[in-house]
Design a protein around this motif. Structure first.
Motif, PDB file in Angstrom:
ATOM      1  N   GLU A 125      15.488   7.611  39.240  1.00  0.00           N
ATOM      2  CA  GLU A 125      14.518   8.279  37.756  1.00  0.00           C
ATOM      3  C   GLU A 125      16.788   8.693  36.911  1.00  0.00           C
ATOM      4  O   GLU A 125      16.343   8.867  35.833  1.00  0.00           O
ATOM      5  CB  GLU A 125      13.966   9.878  38.009  1.00  0.00           C
ATOM      6  CG  GLU A 125      12.848   9.745  38.055  1.00  0.00           C
ATOM      7  CD  GLU A 125      11.757   8.963  36.781  1.00  0.00           C
ATOM      8  OE1 GLU A 125      12.507   9.367  35.753  1.00  0.00           O
ATOM      9  OE2 GLU A 125      11.650   7.685  37.036  1.00  0.00           O
ATOM     10  N   ALA A 126      17.245   9.444  37.606  1.00  0.00           N
ATOM     11  CA  ALA A 126      18.624   9.609  37.613  1.00  0.00           C
ATOM     12  C   ALA A 126      19.176   8.346  36.443  1.00  0.00           C
ATOM     13  O   ALA A 126      20.325   8.270  35.251  1.00  0.00           O
ATOM     14  CB  ALA A 126      19.323  10.439  38.692  1.00  0.00           C
TER      15      ALA A 126
ATOM     16  N   ASP B  85      17.416   7.263  34.033  1.00  0.00           N
ATOM     17  CA  ASP B  85      18.248   8.487  32.564  1.00  0.00           C
ATOM     18  C   ASP B  85      19.599   8.208  31.990  1.00  0.00           C
ATOM     19  O   ASP B  85      19.559   8.808  31.098  1.00  0.00           O
ATOM     20  CB  ASP B  85      18.150   9.812  33.231  1.00  0.00           C
ATOM     21  CG  ASP B  85      16.647  10.542  33.431  1.00  0.00           C
ATOM     22  OD1 ASP B  85      15.482   9.992  33.436  1.00  0.00           O
ATOM     23  OD2 ASP B  85      16.564  11.236  34.199  1.00  0.00           O
TER      24      ASP B  85
ATOM     25  N   ASP C 180      19.068   5.455  29.323  1.00  0.00           N
ATOM     26  CA  ASP C 180      18.549   6.614  28.587  1.00  0.00           C
ATOM     27  C   ASP C 180      19.254   6.545  27.688  1.00  0.00           C
ATOM     28  O   ASP C 180      19.087   6.656  26.416  1.00  0.00           O
ATOM     29  CB  ASP C 180      17.334   7.504  28.818  1.00  0.00           C
ATOM     30  CG  ASP C 180      15.543   6.993  29.582  1.00  0.00           C
ATOM     31  OD1 ASP C 180      15.508   5.018  28.872  1.00  0.00           O
ATOM     32  OD2 ASP C 180      14.974   7.773  29.380  1.00  0.00           O
TER      33      ASP C 180
ATOM     34  N   ARG D 152      15.746  -0.784  31.239  1.00  0.00           N
ATOM     35  CA  ARG D 152      15.559   0.508  31.928  1.00  0.00           C
ATOM     36  C   ARG D 152      13.831   0.148  31.430  1.00  0.00           C
ATOM     37  O   ARG D 152      12.876   0.782  32.355  1.00  0.00           O
ATOM     38  CB  ARG D 152      16.338   1.835  30.334  1.00  0.00           C
ATOM     39  CG  ARG D 152      15.389   2.691  31.016  1.00  0.00           C
ATOM     40  CD  ARG D 152      15.428   3.449  29.234  1.00  0.00           C
ATOM     41  NE  ARG D 152      14.590   3.052  28.174  1.00  0.00           N
ATOM     42  CZ  ARG D 152      14.794   2.974  27.356  1.00  0.00           C
ATOM     43  NH1 ARG D 152      16.070   3.819  26.946  1.00  0.00           N
ATOM     44  NH2 ARG D 152      14.927   2.528  26.648  1.00  0.00           N
TER      45      ARG D 152
ATOM     46  N   ARG E 212      11.037   0.471  33.827  1.00  0.00           N
ATOM     47  CA  ARG E 212       9.463   1.774  33.353  1.00  0.00           C
ATOM     48  C   ARG E 212       8.515   1.500  33.387  1.00  0.00           C
ATOM     49  O   ARG E 212       7.201   2.620  33.675  1.00  0.00           O
ATOM     50  CB  ARG E 212      10.620   3.113  32.619  1.00  0.00           C
ATOM     51  CG  ARG E 212      11.458   3.438  33.207  1.00  0.00           C
ATOM     52  CD  ARG E 212      11.813   4.830  32.135  1.00  0.00           C
ATOM     53  NE  ARG E 212      12.083   6.321  33.070  1.00  0.00           N
ATOM     54  CZ  ARG E 212      13.215   6.583  32.332  1.00  0.00           C
ATOM     55  NH1 ARG E 212      12.976   7.270  31.027  1.00  0.00           N
ATOM     56  NH2 ARG E 212      14.512   7.289  33.310  1.00  0.00           N
TER      57      ARG E 212
END
Length: 145
Positions: free
Chosen positions: A106-107, A110, A113, A124, A128
């Motif tokens: 997740e990091a 992120d 992102d 990304r 996802r």
């Protein structure tokens, strides 16, 4: 920078990194970690890999001594692949890498992102499962023809 280090062109560490850096190597090794498996079963287990690419990957891993190909002389020919003892030594590091991904995935997403580069945003989104942006969809459509 000195001329010595763990990742020089002729050192074992660099060879190992180059071997596992291939897109499918770690996935194939993990797929073989539960015991012997046939080509089609492995392709099904992995998913998303063509038979041609799987065959190339298996041949490369066999050449590096990481797996054994066993052909059975039967009326319907059968071939199974299994890890060699050398190949089995990579399973624990693969599990460690997978745990790192579960902990930090997740990091990483992120960070993607927060990055403004459209190329990394596409990376990304595909990780996802997000639909492509209108610009990405247009680019894909333009290159599809």
């Amino acid at each position: 920078m000195s001329g010595s280090g763990p990742f020089l062109a002729d050192c074992p560490a660099r060879l190992a990194v180059e071997l596992i850096a291939d897109k499918w190597t770690v996935v194939v090794l993990a797929g073989l970690s539960q015991g012997p498996v046939r080509h089609g079963e492995l392709a099904e287990l992995i998913g998303g890999i063509s038979r041609k690419v799987l065959t190339q990957t298996l041949r490369r891993l066999e050449a590096h001594g990481l797996l054994h190909r066993q052909a059975y002389a039967e009326v319907t020919p059968r071939v199974e692949y299994e890890l060699t003892p050398l190949g089995a030594t990579l399973i624990e590091p693969i599990h460690v890498l997978a745990e790192w991904a579960r902990t930090n995935g997740e990091a990483v997403l992120d960070a993607l992102d927060a990055h403004s580069d459209p190329v990394t945003r596409g990376d990304r989104d595909s990780r996802r499962g997000d639909p492509p942006s209108p610009g990405q969809a247009a680019a894909k459509t333009a290159t599809a023809g």
